[in-house]
Design a protein around this motif. Structure first.
Motif, PDB file in Angstrom:
ATOM      1  N   ALA A   1      -6.153  -0.651   0.055  1.00 51.86           N
ATOM      2  CA  ALA A   1      -6.097  -1.320  -1.244  1.00 51.86           C
ATOM      3  C   ALA A   1      -5.242  -2.573  -1.210  1.00 51.86           C
ATOM      4  O   ALA A   1      -5.169  -3.300  -2.201  1.00 51.86           O
ATOM      5  N   GLY A   2      -4.565  -2.821  -0.090  1.00 53.86           N
ATOM      6  CA  GLY A   2      -3.787  -4.039   0.051  1.00 53.86           C
ATOM      7  C   GLY A   2      -2.301  -3.866  -0.119  1.00 53.86           C
ATOM      8  O   GLY A   2      -1.558  -4.841  -0.053  1.00 53.86           O
TER       9      GLY A   2
ATOM     10  N   PHE B   1      -6.918 -14.918  -3.519  1.00 56.24           N
ATOM     11  CA  PHE B   1      -8.086 -14.101  -3.187  1.00 56.24           C
ATOM     12  C   PHE B   1      -9.377 -14.840  -3.525  1.00 56.24           C
ATOM     13  O   PHE B   1     -10.352 -14.821  -2.748  1.00 56.24           O
ATOM     14  N   SER B   2      -9.398 -15.514  -4.677  1.00 55.86           N
ATOM     15  CA  SER B   2     -10.591 -16.273  -5.078  1.00 55.86           C
ATOM     16  C   SER B   2     -10.909 -17.370  -4.068  1.00 55.86           C
ATOM     17  O   SER B   2     -12.081 -17.642  -3.770  1.00 55.86           O
ATOM     18  N   SER B   3      -9.870 -17.996  -3.519  1.00 62.55           N
ATOM     19  CA  SER B   3     -10.096 -19.049  -2.520  1.00 62.55           C
ATOM     20  C   SER B   3     -10.697 -18.479  -1.243  1.00 62.55           C
ATOM     21  O   SER B   3     -11.520 -19.136  -0.597  1.00 62.55           O
ATOM     22  N   THR B   4     -10.321 -17.267  -0.871  1.00 61.92           N
ATOM     23  CA  THR B   4     -10.913 -16.659   0.318  1.00 61.92           C
ATOM     24  C   THR B   4     -12.355 -16.234   0.081  1.00 61.92           C
ATOM     25  O   THR B   4     -13.132 -16.105   1.027  1.00 61.92           O
TER      26      THR B   4
ATOM     27  N   ILE C   1     -13.996 -17.087   3.817  1.00 60.94           N
ATOM     28  CA  ILE C   1     -13.051 -16.596   4.815  1.00 60.94           C
ATOM     29  C   ILE C   1     -12.959 -15.076   4.727  1.00 60.94           C
ATOM     30  O   ILE C   1     -13.036 -14.379   5.734  1.00 60.94           O
ATOM     31  N   GLY C   2     -12.785 -14.575   3.505  1.00 65.87           N
ATOM     32  CA  GLY C   2     -12.845 -13.133   3.270  1.00 65.87           C
ATOM     33  C   GLY C   2     -11.927 -12.319   4.150  1.00 65.87           C
ATOM     34  O   GLY C   2     -12.397 -11.557   5.001  1.00 65.87           O
ATOM     35  N   TYR C   3     -10.618 -12.453   3.960  1.00 67.91           N
ATOM     36  CA  TYR C   3      -9.675 -11.712   4.802  1.00 67.91           C
ATOM     37  C   TYR C   3      -9.932 -10.210   4.770  1.00 67.91           C
ATOM     38  O   TYR C   3      -9.871  -9.528   5.787  1.00 67.91           O
ATOM     39  N   GLY C   4     -10.199  -9.665   3.602  1.00 72.05           N
ATOM     40  CA  GLY C   4     -10.449  -8.234   3.505  1.00 72.05           C
ATOM     41  C   GLY C   4      -9.198  -7.404   3.372  1.00 72.05           C
ATOM     42  O   GLY C   4      -9.285  -6.174   3.332  1.00 72.05           O
TER      43      GLY C   4
ATOM     44  N   GLY D   1     -11.960 -14.725   9.510  1.00 69.30           N
ATOM     45  CA  GLY D   1     -11.160 -14.032   8.511  1.00 69.30           C
ATOM     46  C   GLY D   1     -11.073 -12.530   8.667  1.00 69.30           C
ATOM     47  O   GLY D   1     -11.498 -11.785   7.781  1.00 69.30           O
ATOM     48  N   PHE D   2     -10.502 -12.061   9.768  1.00 69.68           N
ATOM     49  CA  PHE D   2     -10.375 -10.615   9.961  1.00 69.68           C
ATOM     50  C   PHE D   2      -9.485  -9.968   8.907  1.00 69.68           C
ATOM     51  O   PHE D   2      -9.753  -8.861   8.450  1.00 69.68           O
ATOM     52  N   GLY D   3      -8.404 -10.640   8.545  1.00 70.83           N
ATOM     53  CA  GLY D   3      -7.479 -10.061   7.590  1.00 70.83           C
ATOM     54  C   GLY D   3      -6.387  -9.235   8.215  1.00 70.83           C
ATOM     55  O   GLY D   3      -5.618  -8.578   7.503  1.00 70.83           O
ATOM     56  N   ASP D   4      -6.309  -9.233   9.562  1.00 70.22           N
ATOM     57  CA  ASP D   4      -5.238  -8.489  10.212  1.00 70.22           C
ATOM     58  C   ASP D   4      -3.891  -9.188  10.032  1.00 70.22           C
ATOM     59  O   ASP D   4      -2.839  -8.544  10.096  1.00 70.22           O
TER      60      ASP D   4
END
Length: 312
Positions: A71-72, A94-97, A102-105, A212-215
Motif C-alpha cells: 500500500a506504500g 503520483f499523478s505525474s508518474t 513512469i508508474g513507480y508502483g 519505473g520499477f518503483g524499488d
C-alpha cells in the motif's frame, strides 16, 4: 515497412528477449534463493524463541506487513502513521508518474473510486502530457538542428562529411543527457537520499526511460517532500523531452541512411539495366549491319557475274 524488415525486427526482438531472460535468470536466481533461505531461517528462529506465537499468528503478521508495504507505507523504526502517501503533495507526485507513464508502483489506488478515476484520468492525461513533451522536444530539436546547420557551414563542411557531423551531434546530445540529466542528478540523490552513486544512476536511468520499477523512490522523508518533489517533476519533464530529442535525431539519421542506401541501390540497378539494354541494342544494330553487308556483297557478286562475258 516491408514484411521482410518486420519479420527481421520480430526475430531480433525475440532473440533480445531470450538473451535478457537468460542473463537476468543467471544473475538474480541465486540471490532470490538466498533470500528465501534467510526468510525461512528467521521465521524458524522467531517461532523457537517466542513459543507463545503460533505459525498462524506469524503468517498473519507477515501478511499484514506485506499488505502495508504494497500500500506504500514505509515501515521502519519510525511510526508509520507520521506521514501520508495520499496527502496533496504525494498525490500530485503520483499523478505525474501516471501521465508520464513512469508508474513507480510504490503506491497505487486501492479504493474503487480511485481505481475508477485512474482510467479516464490516464486516458486524457497521457496524450496531453505526450503532446507537451513532444512540443518541448520539437523546440529543443529545432534549436539543435539550426545550430547543426550553422556549425556545418562554418566548420564541418570542409573537415568532415555530413554523416559524420550528424553522428557527432547525436554523441554530443547523448553526452549532455548523461552529464546534466543522469550524473549530476545522481550526485544530488547521493547527497539527499543516502543512496550509493551506483543506485542513484540506476534510479535515474530507470526513471528517464519510463521503466519505473518503483524499488527506489525519492522524497520519502517528510522534510523533503514538497519543494524536492517539484524539482524532481521538472527533472522528469526535461529528461523525457531530451530523450525524445535524442530518439528523434537517431530515427532521422537512420531514416536518411536507409533512404540514401535505397536510392544508391536503385541507381545501380537502373545503370545496370541501362548498360544491358544498350549492349543488346548495339548487338542488334551490328547484326542488322552485318546482314545488310552480306546482302550487299551477295548482290555485288551477282552483278559482277552478270557483267563478265562467258568465253566459248
Amino acid at each position: 515497412m516491408k514484411g521482410k524488415v518486420v519479420a527481421l525486427l520480430v526475430f531480433l526482438n525475440l532473440c533480445w528477449l531470450l538473451i535478457g531472460g537468460g542473463v537476468f535468470s543467471a544473475l538474480e536466481w541465486q540471490n532470490e534463493s538466498a533470500q528465501r533461505v534467510n526468510y525461512e531461517d528467521y521465521r524458524s528462529r522467531l517461532l523457537r524463541n517466542f513459543s507463545c506465537l503460533t505459525e498462524e499468528e506469524v503468517a498473519n503478521f507477515i501478511t499484514a506487513v506485506v499488505t502495508a508495504t504494497n500500500a506504500g507505507l514505509t515501515l521502519d523504526n519510525s511510526t508509520a502513521a507520521d506521514t501520508s502517501n495520499w496527502d496533496f503533495g504525494n498525490s500530485f507526485f503520483f499523478s505525474s508518474t501516471v501521465v508520464t507513464t513512469i508508474g513507480y508502483g510504490h503506491i497505487s489506488p486501492s479504493t474503487r473510486g480511485g481505481q475508477a478515476f485512474l482510467i479516464p484520468y490516464a486516458l486524457i492525461g497521457i496524450p496531453l502530457c505526450g503532446l507537451m513533451l513532444n512540443g518541448i522536444g520539437e523546440n529543443i530539436g529545432g534549436y539543435v538542428t539550426k545550430k547543426k546547420e550553422q556549425w556545418a557551414k562554418k566548420r564541418w563542411s570542409k573537415k568532415v562529411s555530413e554523416r559524420t557531423a550528424e553522428v557527432l551531434v547525436m554523441l554530443i546530445l547523448f553526452l549532455m543527457f548523461l552529464v546534466f540529466l543522469v550524473f549530476i542528478p545522481s550526485a544530488i540523490f547521493l547527497a539527499l537520499e543516502g543512496w550509493s552513486y551506483r543506485i542513484s544512476i540506476y534510479y535515474s536511468f530507470v526513471t528517464l526511460t519510463t521503466i519505473g520499477f518503483g524499488d527506489y523512490v525519492p522524497g520519502q522523508n517528510s522534510d523533503q517532500r514538497v519543494v524536492y518533489r517539484l524539482a524532481i517533476l521538472c527533472w522528469f519533464m526535461i529528461g523525457l523531452a531530451w530523450m525524445a530529442v535524442i530518439l528523434n535525431q537517431v530515427s532521422t539519421f537512420l531514416t536518411e541512411v536507409g533512404v540514401k542506401a535505397q536510392t544508391a541501390r536503385d541507381e545501380r540497378r537502373k545503370k545496370k539495366d541501362g548498360d544491358t539494354g544498350e549492349g543488346e541494342d548495339n548487338k542488334a544494330a551490328e547484326d542488322v549491319e552485318n546482314s545488310e553487308s552480306t546482302k550487299s556483297v551477295k548482290q555485288s557478286n551477282v552483278e559482277l557475274r552478270s557483267m563478265t562475258p562467258i568465253e566459248s
